[in-house]
Design a protein around this motif. Structure first.
Motif, PDB file in Angstrom:
ATOM      1  N   ILE A  60     -42.142 -84.899-108.374  1.00 39.42           N
ATOM      2  CA  ILE A  60     -42.504 -84.421-107.047  1.00 39.42           C
ATOM      3  C   ILE A  60     -41.272 -83.796-106.393  1.00 39.42           C
ATOM      4  O   ILE A  60     -40.162 -84.323-106.494  1.00 39.42           O
ATOM      5  N   LYS A  61     -41.472 -82.660-105.753  1.00 40.53           N
ATOM      6  CA  LYS A  61     -40.364 -81.935-105.121  1.00 40.53           C
ATOM      7  C   LYS A  61     -39.648 -82.823-104.099  1.00 40.53           C
ATOM      8  O   LYS A  61     -40.256 -83.697-103.479  1.00 40.53           O
ATOM      9  N   ASP A  62     -38.367 -82.530-103.900  1.00 44.81           N
ATOM     10  CA  ASP A  62     -37.568 -83.293-102.937  1.00 44.81           C
ATOM     11  C   ASP A  62     -38.214 -83.311-101.554  1.00 44.81           C
ATOM     12  O   ASP A  62     -38.189 -84.330-100.861  1.00 44.81           O
ATOM     13  N   GLN A  69     -43.066 -91.830-100.996  1.00 41.08           N
ATOM     14  CA  GLN A  69     -42.626 -93.178-100.648  1.00 41.08           C
ATOM     15  C   GLN A  69     -43.582 -93.834 -99.661  1.00 41.08           C
ATOM     16  O   GLN A  69     -43.870 -95.032 -99.750  1.00 41.08           O
ATOM     17  N   GLU A  70     -44.086 -93.028 -98.729  1.00 41.10           N
ATOM     18  CA  GLU A  70     -45.036 -93.563 -97.745  1.00 41.10           C
ATOM     19  C   GLU A  70     -46.296 -94.097 -98.417  1.00 41.10           C
ATOM     20  O   GLU A  70     -46.796 -95.164 -98.065  1.00 41.10           O
ATOM     21  N   THR A 112     -43.064 -80.674-109.086  1.00 45.82           N
ATOM     22  CA  THR A 112     -41.927 -79.954-109.656  1.00 45.82           C
ATOM     23  C   THR A 112     -42.397 -79.032-110.780  1.00 45.82           C
ATOM     24  O   THR A 112     -43.518 -79.160-111.290  1.00 45.82           O
ATOM     25  N   GLU A 113     -41.495 -78.129-111.169  1.00 48.19           N
ATOM     26  CA  GLU A 113     -41.814 -77.253-112.299  1.00 48.19           C
ATOM     27  C   GLU A 113     -42.047 -78.076-113.563  1.00 48.19           C
ATOM     28  O   GLU A 113     -42.899 -77.724-114.387  1.00 48.19           O
TER      29      GLU A 113
END
Length: 197
Positions: A60-62, A69-70, A112-113
């Motif tokens: 998962i993208k930054d 996290q939530e 993410t890629e």
């Protein structure tokens, strides 16, 4: 009296992004135990069933890490209830078989890629389904008991419970949704991606 309703299982973080209007697509190639051995669209309208156990931070993208996290903070693997808070209509099912086309979609989702490439390469002979969805929030989320039939690596399940009375409100206005879809379709048609939703 309870009724059955079709639902599509998706990462809770992606469901949240859909519900907040931050993306209008998901990518699918089927679960490991898919009944049809590959992914099939079995309904053009369905509830979104959030899943948690396969969400991985490195996929998962930054920018979406706080959302991930939530969802994990509120999840207990021993919980035997699930809350359904959205419903979706399939607007377009795009089949993708090459990495170049997939890369054009990178601005339009939370993954993410690496995640996208892994989805594309798994079962290489089968196309990746990119599903454009019009998402509606339920006016009042519905909590259901987790039926054993919901479990396992499969995409489609039938929910059992009182869902038919839940009102729905579109996440995006007609104009905003059309604009989001247009950006995705333009990116696919052009030589590269444009600003994503």
């Amino acid at each position: 009296m309870t009724h059955s309703h079709m639902a599509l299982k998706e990462w809770a973080s992606a469901v949240q992004a859909l519900e907040q209007g931050e993306q209008v697509l998901i990518m699918r190639k089927g679960g490991i135990r898919e009944e049809t051995r590959d992914f099939r669209v079995v309904s053009d309208a369905f509830y979104l069933y959030p899943t948690y156990e396969h969400q991985k931070p490195h996929l998962i993208k930054d920018s979406a890490q706080p959302r991930l996290q939530e969802t994990l903070d509120g999840w207990n693997p021993d919980d035997r209830q699930v809350t359904i808070s959205s419903w979706a209509e399939l607007v377009r099912d795009i089949e993708i078989s090459d990495g170049e086309t997939l890369e054009k979609l990178q601005p339009f989702h939370i993954w993410t890629e690496t995640f996208a490439e892994e989805r594309l390469k798994w079962k290489r002979k089968q196309p990746l389904h990119v599903m454009l969805l019009r998402v509606y929030k339920l006016d009042k989320p519905v909590t259901l008991d987790v039926d054993p039939s919901y479990e396992g690596c499969k995409s489609w399940i039938e929910l059992h419970g009182e869902l038919e009375s839940a009102g729905r409100t579109p996440v995006l206005s007609d104009e905003a949704f059309r604009a989001a879809v247009d950006r995705v379709e333009k990116a696919l048609a052009d030589g590269g991606p444009v600003n994503g939703a």
